[in-house]
Design a protein around this motif. Structure first.
Motif, PDB file in Angstrom:
ATOM      1  N   HIS A  65       8.381  22.209 -13.969  1.00  0.00           N
ATOM      2  CA  HIS A  65       9.402  22.628 -12.999  1.00  0.00           C
ATOM      3  C   HIS A  65      10.626  23.266 -13.668  1.00  0.00           C
ATOM      4  O   HIS A  65      11.013  24.371 -13.339  1.00  0.00           O
ATOM      5  CB  HIS A  65       9.878  21.421 -12.184  1.00  0.00           C
ATOM      6  CG  HIS A  65       8.960  21.005 -11.089  1.00  0.00           C
ATOM      7  ND1 HIS A  65       7.658  20.628 -11.304  1.00  0.00           N
ATOM      8  CD2 HIS A  65       9.148  20.892  -9.749  1.00  0.00           C
ATOM      9  CE1 HIS A  65       7.089  20.311 -10.152  1.00  0.00           C
ATOM     10  NE2 HIS A  65       7.974  20.468  -9.183  1.00  0.00           N
ATOM     11  N   HIS A 121       2.420  17.014  -4.121  1.00  0.00           N
ATOM     12  CA  HIS A 121       1.148  17.735  -4.079  1.00  0.00           C
ATOM     13  C   HIS A 121       0.059  17.088  -4.934  1.00  0.00           C
ATOM     14  O   HIS A 121      -1.010  17.688  -5.138  1.00  0.00           O
ATOM     15  CB  HIS A 121       1.358  19.209  -4.470  1.00  0.00           C
ATOM     16  CG  HIS A 121       2.093  19.960  -3.401  1.00  0.00           C
ATOM     17  ND1 HIS A 121       3.377  20.399  -3.548  1.00  0.00           N
ATOM     18  CD2 HIS A 121       1.712  20.297  -2.145  1.00  0.00           C
ATOM     19  CE1 HIS A 121       3.773  20.984  -2.419  1.00  0.00           C
ATOM     20  NE2 HIS A 121       2.781  20.934  -1.562  1.00  0.00           N
ATOM     21  N   SER A 297       0.771  25.807  -7.350  1.00  0.00           N
ATOM     22  CA  SER A 297      -0.342  24.858  -7.225  1.00  0.00           C
ATOM     23  C   SER A 297      -1.084  25.037  -5.908  1.00  0.00           C
ATOM     24  O   SER A 297      -2.130  24.430  -5.707  1.00  0.00           O
ATOM     25  CB  SER A 297       0.158  23.420  -7.350  1.00  0.00           C
ATOM     26  OG  SER A 297       1.084  23.128  -6.337  1.00  0.00           O
ATOM     27  N   CYS A 357       5.796  26.258 -12.486  1.00  0.00           N
ATOM     28  CA  CYS A 357       6.201  26.289 -11.067  1.00  0.00           C
ATOM     29  C   CYS A 357       7.133  27.474 -10.778  1.00  0.00           C
ATOM     30  O   CYS A 357       7.077  28.063  -9.695  1.00  0.00           O
ATOM     31  CB  CYS A 357       6.919  24.996 -10.710  1.00  0.00           C
ATOM     32  SG  CYS A 357       5.905  23.529 -10.911  1.00  0.00           S
ATOM     33  N   CYS A 360       8.517  29.034  -7.274  1.00  0.00           N
ATOM     34  CA  CYS A 360       8.090  28.174  -6.157  1.00  0.00           C
ATOM     35  C   CYS A 360       9.143  27.118  -5.863  1.00  0.00           C
ATOM     36  O   CYS A 360       9.336  26.720  -4.729  1.00  0.00           O
ATOM     37  CB  CYS A 360       6.745  27.519  -6.490  1.00  0.00           C
ATOM     38  SG  CYS A 360       6.184  26.381  -5.227  1.00  0.00           S
ATOM     39  N   PRO A 378       3.136  26.737  -1.397  1.00  0.00           N
ATOM     40  CA  PRO A 378       2.858  25.886  -0.230  1.00  0.00           C
ATOM     41  C   PRO A 378       4.022  25.706   0.734  1.00  0.00           C
ATOM     42  O   PRO A 378       3.821  25.199   1.842  1.00  0.00           O
ATOM     43  CB  PRO A 378       2.494  24.542  -0.864  1.00  0.00           C
ATOM     44  CG  PRO A 378       3.220  24.519  -2.161  1.00  0.00           C
ATOM     45  CD  PRO A 378       3.313  25.942  -2.624  1.00  0.00           C
TER      46      PRO A 378
HETATM   47  S1  SF4 Z   1       4.412  23.169  -5.049  1.00  0.00           S
HETATM   48 FE1  SF4 Z   1       5.427  24.584  -6.457  1.00  0.00          FE
HETATM   49  S2  SF4 Z   1       6.981  23.320  -7.425  1.00  0.00           S
HETATM   50 FE2  SF4 Z   1       5.528  21.909  -6.511  1.00  0.00          FE
HETATM   51  S3  SF4 Z   1       4.029  21.440  -8.118  1.00  0.00           S
HETATM   52 FE3  SF4 Z   1       3.241  23.193  -6.951  1.00  0.00          FE
HETATM   53  S4  SF4 Z   1       3.941  24.990  -8.050  1.00  0.00           S
HETATM   54 FE4  SF4 Z   1       5.181  23.273  -8.752  1.00  0.00          FE
END
Ligand code: SF4
Length: 645
Positions: A65, A121, A297, A357, A360, A378
């Motif tokens: 992150h 997630h 992700s 990440c 995101c 997401p």
């Molecule tokens: S949703 Fe986005 S911030 Fe969360 S684990 Fe997945 S890629 Fe990383």
């Protein structure tokens, strides 16, 4: 008696309780997953247990992150996490290795195992037939210490997939279809179990897309069978020996049931600012876009990058568009590089970012004011992209690539192109670079804490009575992004609660911190609608308001992980007995709980007096005896300390 797969997974890990819907059950946890945004606090919490080593079969700490290194704070955290991982016997995944969920799937996921992660997630692990659940950081720390994880036995929701996906429609459209049908609260208190002939059509990474975004439905988790496709995936990762076949028994039943005919699906899109705002892409086609963002992700598979590369092969993206490619893992990045897919994307005009990440979670790549950002991520909660007044749409890689080409939201079926054919490869270059294994001898390891790592604040036990203002009145579906934002400015403060608390409810009220300070010692209330605390599992969205004086929330309902976090940090999560009472409270009304401690000790209903309106409310807060003690003592850490004194 025949059982569905979720029941089998629960039964094989049940340490206490009965498998009856709504009953509290305890689960043995095999593996844990922590990421850096939640992990620094988890490590401090684990350190506070006094244990020298994790008690799980496997624990992995990822740095995915907080990758921007604008100053010392994030690199300080990285060093802290590496040395703490080495001290306590965890795997450590260094910056650049990739997003926790796909890396965990590549290297560590095992069918039939339980996984608890301090990331909402984590259910993505269900793609391999794991029972993978997202939780707060303290729950993850306790699981690392060998404690079982307790939840209410969820309903099992069987979703039968039939048919075959049409061209230009992919796994993201399946989960968007679930969100279109059921919105962001439809999965609360449920495990979603996919089965049926349509599952055979989906690769393990396609299933990851669906299991990952089950979190957006509010589901406890999602499970898929461990079948020949999972075997193929594990073999491609050099881990065929980890495969076991797992599926539901013939003739099993489900608490709830539904069917999706894949053949009938069309490209879908979630418009701002909720993953539940789903419509066909054709309904919003033609709107001008500023950005097309591929990665995260929620679309982490090799095919999620290869399909856009093939769509854009030999073409140039629209001059107005920033096409941002965020590879999910280093291994995926190597595949794209070695097989020349990356050069196709670069030649088309894409900008390539490191594996992680990134945008995101608002760490860079923020969109321009008022401009549309199309993302395969997401979530599109307000401000999550890093731009306060953002306009983020969620879609498949096909829609993102088609729109990058045209400069407007585009139904990919309208491109005058052949649909590229590609399936996840069975042979890849396996990369373990950046993954540091646990050490056998940790005696020489010193945990390094830079100035950004501050100790957890100490919290007081519950007073006999509370009086304070309703400092904020909120609507439905308030996300943890709105309670405590992420992004490049705030995330680096994750290990420093006094500093991060300045951003509490910042997205909603920039002056909230100043308004709260006078009540830090005496306490205040927050009033909310349904599904308070949806989204990310971040426990900072509880610790920071608690640090400022939040003592109770009066709401119509809560998201599961957030409610667990509230209890863990000693905040009362009250629910209106009469939902109409919500309408009678205004922000700044003075509320009083005259007998809060006594009522909690008796585990009865709570009385809240609205002094401003001269009204009395009855509030409910169903808690087990351990949770009662946790709130009385000021949270789970105090509770553990009291127990061991
Ligand atoms: S949703 Fe986005 S911030 Fe969360 S684990 Fe997945 S890629 Fe990383």
């Amino acid at each position: 008696m025949s059982k569905n797969l979720a029941q089998k997974l629960i039964e094989s890990h049940l340490v206490d309780g009965k498998m009856e819907v709504g009953e509290t059950i305890g689960l043995r946890i095999d593996q844990t997953l922590t990421q850096d945004a939640t992990g620094t606090i988890v490590m401090l919490e684990f350190e506070a247990t006094g244990l020298d080593r994790v008690r799980t079969k496997l624990s992995a700490q990822y740095v995915d992150h907080n990758l921007l290194q604008e100053d010392y704070k994030n690199p300080d955290d990285h060093i802290f996490l590496r040395t703490a991982s080495q001290k306590f016997g965890l795997w450590y995944s260094a910056p650049g290795t990739g997003v926790s969920h796909p890396v965990h799937m590549e290297r560590f996921g095992i069918p039939g195992h339980t996984l608890l992660g301090s990331d909402s997630h984590t259910p993505a692990g269900g793609s391999l037939g794991m029972l993978a659940i997202g939780a707060g950081g303290l729950e993850a720390a306790m699981a690392m210490a060998g404690e079982p994880y307790h939840i209410k036995m969820p309903k099992i929701w069987g979703v039968k997939l039939t048919g075959k996906l049409p061209e230009w429609v992919s796994a993201k459209d399946i989960i968007l279809e679930m969100l279109r049908r059921h919105n962001v609260e439809g999965g609360i208190g449920k495990i979603i179990e996919y089965y049926g002939p349509g599952v055979d059509e989906l690769s393990a990474m396609d299933r990851h897309v669906i299991a990952n975004m089950g979190a957006e439905l509010g589901a406890t988790t999602t499970v898929f069978p461990s079948d020949q496709e999972v075997k193929r995936f594990l073999k491609s990762q050099g881990r065929e020996a980890d495969w076991v076949e797992l599926r539901a028994d013939e003739g099993c039943s489900y608490d709830e049931h539904e069917t999706i005919n894949l053949s009938e699906l069309v490209p879908l899109i979630a418009y701002p600012s909720s993953p539940g705002n789903v419509v066909p892409v054709s309904e919003v086609a033609g709107r001008e876009i500023f950005q097309s963002y591929i990665g995260s992700s929620a679309n982490p598979g090799i095919r999620d990058f290869v399909i856009p590369a093939l769509i854009l092969d030999g073409e140039k993206i629209h001059e107005r568009v920033s096409l941002d490619i965020n590879p999910s893992t280093r291994q995926v990045l190597i595949y794209l590089t070695v097989n020349s897919y990356l050069s196709k994307l670069i030649s088309a005009g894409a900008r390539i970012h490191q594996a992680g990440c990134n945008g995101c979670i608002g760490m860079g790549q923020a969109p321009a004011t008022g401009r549309i950002s199309l993302r395969t991520t997401p979530r599109n909660f307000p401000g999550r992209s890093g731009t306060k007044e953002d306009s983020v749409y969620l879609c498949s890689p096909e829609t993102a690539a088609a729109s990058a080409l045209t400069g407007v939201i585009t139904d990919p079926r309208t491109l005058k192109k052949k649909y590229p054919q590609f399936r996840e490869p069975s042979e890849i270059i396996i990369s373990k670079t950046g993954l540091l294994p646990p050490l056998a001898d940790t005696s020489k390891i010193v945990i390094e804490k830079g100035p950004n790592i501050q100790p957890l604040p100490k919290f007081e036990s519950l007073p006999n009575a509370i009086t304070g203002p309703a400092l904020l009145k909120l609507g439905n579906d308030i996300s943890t992004d709105e309670i405590l934002p992420a992004g490049a400015r705030v995330l680096p403060l994750r290990s420093n609660i006094p500093a991060i608390s300045k951003y509490t409810y910042y997205q909603i009220d920039e002056k909230f911190y100043e308004r709260a300070l006078p009540y830090q010692k005496t306490g205040f209330f927050v009033v909310a609608g349904e599904n308070y605390g949806q989204g990310s599992s971040r426990e900072h969205a509880v610790i920071a308001p608690k640090y400022l004086g939040l003592c109770a929330i009066l709401a119509k309902g809560y998201a599961r992980i957030h409610r667990e976090n509230l209890i863990n940090f000693g905040i009362l999560s009250l629910v209106f007995e009469n939902m109409d009472d919500y309408d009678t409270i205004d922000q700044e009304d003075i509320l009083e709980m005259p007998s809060v401690k006594k009522e909690l000790e008796q585990n009865s209903a709570f009385t809240v007096v609205n002094q401003t309106k001269n009204l009395t409310y009855k509030m409910l807060c169903p808690l087990n005896s351990k949770e009662v003690q946790m709130i009385l003592t000021g949270g789970r850490i105090n509770f553990i300390k009291h127990k061991t004194q």
